[in-house]
Scaffold this active site. Structure first.
Site: not given
Ligand SMILES: *Cc1c(COP(=O)(O)O)cnc(C)c1O
Length: 496
Positions: A113
């Site tokens: 993120k």
């Molecule tokens: C948010 C997240 C995901 C999922 O990603 P999306 O874009 O919501 O599909 C997968 N792994 C981790 C560690 C995340 O923080």
């Protein structure tokens, strides 16, 4: 070529510039913003292969954020991708076994993120200036664990903004919770809700859609915006690392110019894999988009049957950031599958909210042929971590392991041996207990922080500083609330 503007997935409106779409987050009709055309990369893959992360970011973002000047964009990029990342190349690509792991977790909060949330606050503040917005911007976010901390870290101390994060009180890892509760900054507010992530997300959407509240806010000099992955200010920066990874493979000689690759993505809200889809539409030679789910396999079922059905039990897994039954960003793909028909998309979304299910036509399903979907059970996820560690010494986190497992299923069932990039979305230290438990059981009696030292020894990598320092950091947020108290909580915090 005329500059890219943004339209809603749910009704026909005048297209708006990127800065307005970033400011609004979500369209007033409840739809998501999509670019009115998907631009094509205007640099060759060879040229891109010589570029740094920051240079690549500019080449991608300039095509989408067309109402930002070159200087503005470059300034945002420089502020975002700096030494907050513990690697100068920002997103290293590591080969382990048959696959390439694109490590997206070297930012401030050790999860992917950060890739988008380190730049969003800069884009947002600039967007406010461009549109003569004087109101204080209130970021409202629901998190399944990682978005919350990354958004808090991105916005803490950013002038003209406040941020409120709702997370499921019992639905995130100990480390994730501690990361959020120790967040500094007078403009930050963290609340644990008594419900799951979907409750948090639905509650936030309701607050966003509350016209009375919006008017009241405006009269007090506030306006909402979203840091969730539905904001195009998050989505577009995620395209960058797929282009960058391709460039790295090319620069290393792992592929030749224009050779196709596959991408495997551990998927929750469908933002990360949608960014890969956009990269593909921009001309990046991606063949299959491998969509990996955990036991909350609503996307796997959708890809297999054409029916999206959220009416099922919500399962808490060891990959909590993927514990999602309503994948918000899928709406953008549905919109494309309708051939860009907002009325038709709108009716699917209405069915989803009223009946919890919708079915797409055979014609629409044919548009999904570039996607492969599968899922990993909890046992398979743990076995994948152990197998990869034993075969290569490389340690991956639980989310990444879901993708690695699904990639193996894909390769075994198709015999497709094309180079494949697995989006590695979190540091194994962020989910240390599950990761260590998968490899050996020696850590089961250790505390949450003690076991990280054990993991460091096993993986021969250091505990990221951002996680190590949590051990002694004071808890600064203690607020909890019921799902139906979320709105009240917001107005209390703002003092309105
Ligand atoms: C948010 C997240 C995901 C999922 O990603 P999306 O874009 O919501 O599909 C997968 N792994 C981790 C560690 C995340 O923080």
């Amino acid at each position: 070529m005329k500059p890219v503007k943004y339209i809603s997935t749910r009704s026909r409106q005048e297209p708006i510039p990127a800065s307005q779409a970033i400011l609004k987050g979500i369209s007033a009709d409840g739809g998501l913003y999509v670019p009115d055309r998907i631009p094509v990369l205007d640099r060759s893959l060879i040229e891109l292969s010589h570029m740094s992360y920051q240079e690549t970011a500019y080449e991608v973002m300039k095509l989408f954020f067309s109402d930002f000047t070159e200087d503005e964009l470059k300034d945002c990029i420089a502020k975002a991708y700096d030494d907050k990342f513990d690697r100068p190349d920002i997103a290293p690509l590591k080969k382990a076994g048959a696959a390439y792991y694109l490590e997206l977790f070297h930012g401030a909060t050790s999860a992917f993120k950060d890739m988008a949330l380190s730049i969003l606050p800069h884009l947002l503040v600039l967007s406010a200036q461009k549109n003569q917005v004087k109101d204080e911007i209130v970021i409202l976010t629901a998190t399944s664990g990682d978005t919350g901390k990354a958004a808090l870290a991105g916005f803490a101390g950013t002038k003209g903004t406040r941020i409120i994060v709702f997370y499921p009180k019992n639905g995130v890892s100990t480390i994730q919770e501690k990361q959020m509760l120790t967040q500094k900054g007078d403009n930050t507010y963290v609340v644990g809700i008594h419900g799951n992530f979907d409750d948090a997300q639905t509650g936030v959407k309701k607050i966003f859609g509350d016209k009375e509240l919006a008017a009241h806010m405006e009269s007090k000099g506030f306006r909402f915006s979203s840091a969730n992955s539905i904001n195009i200010g998050r989505l577009i920066p995620q395209i960058v690392y797929y282009v960058y990874a391709y460039g790295k493979l090319l620069a290393e000689g792992a592929i030749a110019d224009k050779d196709p690759i596959n991408v495997a993505v551990p998927t929750g809200n469908f933002g990360n894999i949608l960014a890969a889809f956009y990269a593909r539409q921009m001309g990046l030679p991606i063949d299959k988009l491998i969509c990996a789910s955990n036991e909350n396999k609503v996307l796997y079922d959708f890809l297999a049957t054409g029916s999206y059905d959220r009416k099922r039990a919500f399962i808490l897994t060891s990959s909590p950031s993927m514990d999602i039954l309503i994948s918000s960003n899928l709406e953008r793909l549905i919109y494309y599958l309708t051939g860009g028909d907002p009325e038709q998309n709108q009716s699917f979304m209405k069915e989803l909210s009223q009946d919890g299910v919708y079915h797409i036509s055979a014609g629409m399903r044919s548009g999904l042929k570039d996607f492969y979907g599968n899922y990993a059970t909890e046992t398979e996820t743990a076995a994948t971590i152990k197998d990869i560690y034993e075969a290569t010494g490389y340690v991956i986190d639980t989310h990444t392991a879901v993708a690695a497992c699904v990639y193996e299923k894909y390769a075994a069932s198709t015999n497709d041996r094309k180079p494949t990039v697995i989006a590695s979305t979190a540091s194994p230290f962020k989910f240390g207990r599950s990761v260590l438990g998968a490899i050996d059981h020696s850590g089961s009696t250790l505390g949450d922080f003690e076991l990280l030292d054990q993991l460091a020894r096993l993986s021969q990598t250091a505990v990221p500083a951002a996680i190590a320092e949590l051990k002694t950091a004071p808890v600064l947020h203690k607020k909890e609330c019921e799902v139906d108290e979320m709105k009240q909580t917001v107005t209390d915090f703002l003092g309105i």
